[in-house]
Motif scaffolding. Structure first.
Motif, PDB file in Angstrom:
ATOM      1  N   SER A   1      -7.578  35.374   6.931  1.00  0.00           N
ATOM      2  CA  SER A   1      -9.003  35.247   6.632  1.00  0.00           C
ATOM      3  C   SER A   1      -9.758  34.706   7.837  1.00  0.00           C
ATOM      4  O   SER A   1     -10.841  35.197   8.178  1.00  0.00           O
ATOM      5  N   HIS A   2      -9.173  33.700   8.491  1.00  0.00           N
ATOM      6  CA  HIS A   2      -9.827  33.131   9.673  1.00  0.00           C
ATOM      7  C   HIS A   2      -9.927  34.171  10.787  1.00  0.00           C
ATOM      8  O   HIS A   2     -10.974  34.308  11.434  1.00  0.00           O
ATOM      9  N   SER A   3      -8.836  34.920  10.997  1.00  0.00           N
ATOM     10  CA  SER A   3      -8.844  35.925  12.056  1.00  0.00           C
ATOM     11  C   SER A   3      -9.811  37.058  11.744  1.00  0.00           C
ATOM     12  O   SER A   3     -10.510  37.559  12.630  1.00  0.00           O
TER      13      SER A   3
ATOM     14  N   ASN B   1     -13.630  35.664  11.911  1.00  0.00           N
ATOM     15  CA  ASN B   1     -14.081  35.070  13.153  1.00  0.00           C
ATOM     16  C   ASN B   1     -13.852  35.949  14.374  1.00  0.00           C
ATOM     17  O   ASN B   1     -14.081  35.510  15.488  1.00  0.00           O
TER      18      ASN B   1
ATOM     19  N   SER C   1      -4.621  32.445   4.690  1.00  0.00           N
ATOM     20  CA  SER C   1      -5.644  31.612   5.327  1.00  0.00           C
ATOM     21  C   SER C   1      -5.815  31.994   6.792  1.00  0.00           C
ATOM     22  O   SER C   1      -6.944  32.110   7.295  1.00  0.00           O
ATOM     23  N   THR C   2      -4.703  32.223   7.478  1.00  0.00           N
ATOM     24  CA  THR C   2      -4.771  32.637   8.883  1.00  0.00           C
ATOM     25  C   THR C   2      -5.431  33.999   9.012  1.00  0.00           C
ATOM     26  O   THR C   2      -6.260  34.229   9.909  1.00  0.00           O
TER      27      THR C   2
ATOM     28  N   LYS D   1     -13.489  30.068   3.887  1.00  0.00           N
ATOM     29  CA  LYS D   1     -13.573  30.611   5.240  1.00  0.00           C
ATOM     30  C   LYS D   1     -14.922  31.298   5.472  1.00  0.00           C
ATOM     31  O   LYS D   1     -15.451  31.264   6.596  1.00  0.00           O
TER      32      LYS D   1
ATOM     33  N   THR E   1     -17.469  30.433   8.513  1.00  0.00           N
ATOM     34  CA  THR E   1     -17.862  31.498   9.437  1.00  0.00           C
ATOM     35  C   THR E   1     -19.374  31.648   9.499  1.00  0.00           C
ATOM     36  O   THR E   1     -19.945  31.854  10.579  1.00  0.00           O
TER      37      THR E   1
END
Length: 921
Positions: A306-308, A311, A303-304, A348, A352
């Motif tokens: 994917s966010h990084s 984004n 999850s982290t 995500k 985004t």
């Protein structure tokens, strides 16, 4: 007797004899017993210092407790042997047995009392027999006599000894005979004991000389083998003991796959090789909990990531963020069958996409000075304050960011897809290798049985004392060996990372296959991926669907952005060029996303189609209204043709159906022309038709710019052409222009001009049809029939105008010739008027209609003239008889013919005036 017993030789053994026993392979004969908890870890070792004899043997617990050689009973017998916890305890009453008291027997006593009374009554009724009573009384009296001889208890022993002596005296002869036999037996036993002692001495010497050394060597070999096993086991335990710290180190570097492999290997070792080890009794459950923790860590890490990844700044050129980290995460999730990680990535993506639009709007609004963010607070309201160029730049920026976003998503999903395909490929190759291995094993069974039989016959298997370490390698499957040979050297290092100290259970998982990710990262696919082919195939399809979903998400967000701007009718108010520019931008974005994702998303296309339909409706209504106003103000007079319209039709002749670009400076210097030149033909037209041609080209160009509205534009253009035809018919043929424009009359020139305008439109209908046909899908070719209907309507209209012109002259002929009289002078006034009207007709239409049409029209007019003249001559009874009347008529007809043929374009006209005469009666 006691001396003989004590003097008899007793076989003595050395203290080392306790180790002399037949070694049995525990793996073959004895089922391993799981270890019991250590209840007395600090128990001191108890060692018997005396040499063992047969008197030390105990056959039961009373014999051990009642040993006469002990001065007193040992109170610590049980605690010394079985531990300090073995003490006398009170026996707890069973919970399942009730406490019995006298009250429990009360019911029984009541039931049996009646039977007891009956029994006593029967005893009184039936006394015992005399013989029985006498025997019983005699025995009783004899006992009483013996007892009466013992006056006091202190003399009881003397009486017993006297009785014994009396009994011995009665059997003295047999007693002394037995004593004699006993002495002889003792002598025989003494000789036998000496012989046995000598035999044992000889056997002990033989054992010491011939057997003890060999057996000692065997014991040493077995001891060494056991020590090696114990050392390897301890080393394995040391390795397992380092599992948790090693897992922590791997997790600190996000090596989830390595940590999971280490946990799986350790679990297998605990179950197979370290089963029953007391110190590791909790390690299995701890590793299970650690594995669950790793699952949660991997989900959180993905999850982290994917966010990084989604984004990070879109200006970054890197397509995939930390590719090795992504590959490791995906392998770990696949290994743990956590197949829902794609849902996390999808969530995500949605977040985004929203943030991209929001950030683009914020950046654009902040750059626009006209918007006061303090007054207009809502971001949507601020966005609606942008004019079209500003809003168009914002939309272009959003589409550009979405394109980069989709390219990144595609690159990331390609990595995940490659990992899944590599695992699937490994599964298939593993099955193929297993099939090949099964075939080889089946072929090798026969030869292996023959080899083993030969080795047994040759005596290759010596003894079970060597254990499994001395077995021939042929008889042992190399993939299942877990312990080293007793002849091999132990590991020289206690390091947990020593390769030699790994077990086969762990090394079996190290058989991997190498594959390469498109980004260049080599991946190792382990064999313990327990996913089926159907699961992997479904996951691969889900990855592709997720890429499609990413495109749909971008399109959906773009649609919402468009709809938020279209609330105040902003998009419907755009002019043609603005809407075409917007349409091209949206179509370009749709094509780009289709090329990236492999499938066309329909939401934005549907929104574009919806807006295009609204635009087409407004586009058509505006031009229809414009055409209606032009027709309502048209006076149906010939108009000059500006140079730009001549350039327009010239471009159409060159095959370019589009509005030409305005040429600065050149158009104003060129004077307007009287007629429009189309492919060498002159067309005298009204101003409305010139604008209509331009409007038609606007429809055609709109189709080129917005292909999705082709069918709608075809329908609307057909409606426009029909409207022009019907409205012009009402105004000219129907004389509607008299009231609408205020014309005094509809002249022949108006009619001819209207006809020529219709002919110009008919000339361009095939060109328009071909233009639409090239842009229509084959299944919609049936819509082209509208042009056929329009063409027919226009031709009918042109024919009606021609008929109207003929009808005008026909009524004139009827009016003039009905008053014709055959008399002097010649030419008559009637024929002079007819010729005058024919000349006016010719002058009105000759410059408007082509020569061929003028000739055809005057042929029809001449036919009408002949019909009326013939009718009048018949009425006057004038025949072709060569008389005076015939001469007068012939002179008038000649005058008419000469005047008519003198007009332009009618010189070669065959009038054939002979048909006016009837035959002589």
């Amino acid at each position: 007797m006691a001396s003989s017993h004590s003097s008899s030789p007793v076989p003595q053994g050395s203290s080392s004899d306790v180790f002399f026993k037949i070694e049995v392979d525990p793996s073959k004969h004895i089922r391993p017993v799981p270890s019991l908890p250590d209840v007395c870890p600090k128990e001191p070792t108890v060692t018997d210092q005396h040499r063992w004899t047969v008197y030390h043997s105990k056959v039961n617990l009373p014999a051990a407790l009642n040993d006469p050689r002990l001065a007193k009973r040992e109170s610590d017998f049980f605690t010394k042997t079985w531990g300090l916890n073995f003490v006398d305890t009170e026996v707890i009453p069973s919970f399942y047995l009730p406490q019995i008291s006298k009250e429990h027997f009360t019911v029984y006593q009541q039931e049996i009392s009646q039977r007891e009374k009956i029994h006593e009554r029967c005893k009184n009724i039936c006394p015992p027999k005399d013989t029985f009573e006498r025997t019983l009384l005699h025995t009783h009296d004899k006992s009483r006599t013996d007892l009466e001889q013992v006056p006091k208890l202190s003399h009881y022993l003397d009486i017993v000894e006297v009785n014994i002596a009396h009994q011995i005296s009665l059997r003295s002869e047999a007693f002394f005979h037995a004593m004699t036999s006993q002495h002889e037996l003792q002598d025989y036993l003494k000789k036998t004991s000496q012989a046995v002692k000598m035999l044992r001495d000889k056997i002990a010497q033989i054992d010491k000389v011939m057997c003890e050394g060999s057996l000692h060597i065997l014991r040493l070999a077995l001891t060494r083998n056991n020590c090696v096993k114990v050392y390897n086991k301890l080393k394995l335990m040391a390795t397992v003991h380092q599992t948790q710290p090693t897992v922590q180190v791997l997790l600190s570097t996000s090596e989830f796959v390595g940590a999971l492999d280490l946990i799986a290997t350790t679990q297998e070792v605990l179950q197979q090789e370290l089963q029953g080890i007391h110190s590791f009794r909790h390690l299995g459950s701890q590793l299970c909990e650690l594995e669950k923790l790793i699952d949660k860590m991997m989900i959180a890490e993905f999850s982290t990531y994917s966010h990084s990844d989604l984004n990070r700044p879109l200006e970054d050129d890197c397509q995939v963020l930390e590719e090795e980290r992504l590959v490791s995460l995906v392998f770990g999730l696949l290994k743990q069958r956590k197949l829902n990680f794609l849902e996390i990535y999808g969530e995500k993506m949605i977040i985004t996409a929203k943030n991209i639009i929001k950030q683009c709007v914020i950046n654009k609004v902040s750059q626009t000075e006209e918007i006061d963010t303090d007054v207009v607070v809502k971001l949507a309201d601020q966005m609606r304050m942008l004019n079209f160029p500003q809003w168009f730049d914002l939309l272009k920026d959003i589409f550009s960011k979405f394109t980069i976003f989709l390219q990144r998503v595609k690159a990331t999903l390609n990595i995940i897809h490659s990992v899944v395909l590599s695992v699937l490929d490994k599964n298939q190759r593993t099955r193929e290798l297993e099939e090949i291995s099964q075939q080889k094993n089946a072929a090798k069974d026969n030869s292996l049985d023959t080899e083993v039989a030969y080795l047994i016959h040759e005596g290759m298997f010596i003894s079970d004392a060597f254990g499994e370490g001395e077995l021939t390698p042929i008889a042992v499957d190399t993939t299942s060996q877990r312990n080293a040979s007793p002849n091999s050297e132990p590991c020289s290092s206690d390091s947990v990372s020593e390769p030699e100290c790994t077990t086969d259970s762990s090394s079996s998982k190290e058989h991997t296959s190498s594959s390469a990710i498109p980004g260049g990262v080599d991946i190792m696919v382990s064999e313990d991926m327990k996913l089926t082919d159907s699961e992997l195939g479904k996951l691969a399809n889900n990855i592709q669907e997720l890429l499609y979903s990413a495109s749909d998400i971008c399109h959906d967000r773009a649609v919402k952005f468009l709809m938020s701007r279209a609330k105040d009718g902003f998009l419907e108010k755009l002019n043609s060029m603005e809407f075409i520019t917007l349409s091209r931008l949206m179509e370009t974005f749709i094509l780009d996303t289709e090329q990236i994702c492999g499938r066309k998303s329909m939401s934005l296309l549907g929104a574009l189609q919806s807006q295009a339909n609204k635009f087409v409706n407004r586009f058509h209504e505006e031009r229809k209204t414009k055409l209606s106003l032009l027709l309502d103000n048209e006076r149906w007079k010939q108009a000059d043709v500006p140079a730009e319209f001549q350039d327009l039709v010239d471009s159409i002749s060159d095959g370019k159906i589009a509005l030409p670009e305005k040429k600065s400076g050149t158009t104003e210097e060129r004077k307007p022309a009287e007629v429009l030149i189309v492919e060498g033909q002159q067309y005298a037209v009204v101003g409305t038709v010139l604008l209509l041609i331009r409007i038609i080209l606007e429809y055609c160009q709109c189709v080129d710019n917005i292909p999705s509205v082709t069918t709608d534009m075809l329908t609307r253009l057909s409606d426009l052409l029909k409207y022009f035809n019907s409205r012009s018919c009402q105004l000219v043929l129907g004389a509607g222009a008299l009231q609408v424009v205020g014309l005094k009359t509809i002249t022949t020139k108006n009619l001819a001009l209207s006809s020529r305008c219709l002919q110009l439109i008919v000339h361009y209908i095939p060109v328009i049809r071909a233009h639409f046909e090239a842009r229509l899908p084959p299944k919609q070719y049936s819509m082209l029939r509208h042009f056929d209907h329009i063409t027919k309507d226009y031709h009918d209209h042109i024919a009606e105008i021609s008929a109207k012109l003929v009808a005008i002259m026909d009524s004139l002929f009827d009016k003039l010739l009905s008053k014709y009289e055959v008399k002097a002078p010649v030419p008559s006034a009637c024929f002079r008027n007819i010729c005058k009207q024919m000349t006016k007709m010719h002058e009105a239409i000759f410059d408007l209609l082509p020569e061929e049409q003028t000739q055809m029209l005057f042929l029809r007019i001449n036919a009408s003239y002949k019909l009326h003249l013939k009718k009048q001559l018949s009425h006057l009874n004038v025949i072709n008889d060569g008389g005076p009347q015939n001469g007068l008529v012939t002179a008038d007809v000649a005058f008419y013919t000469g005047n008519l043929q003198a007009l332009k374009g009618l010189k070669d006209l065959d009038l054939n005036m002979a048909e006016i005469w009837e035959q002589k009666r």
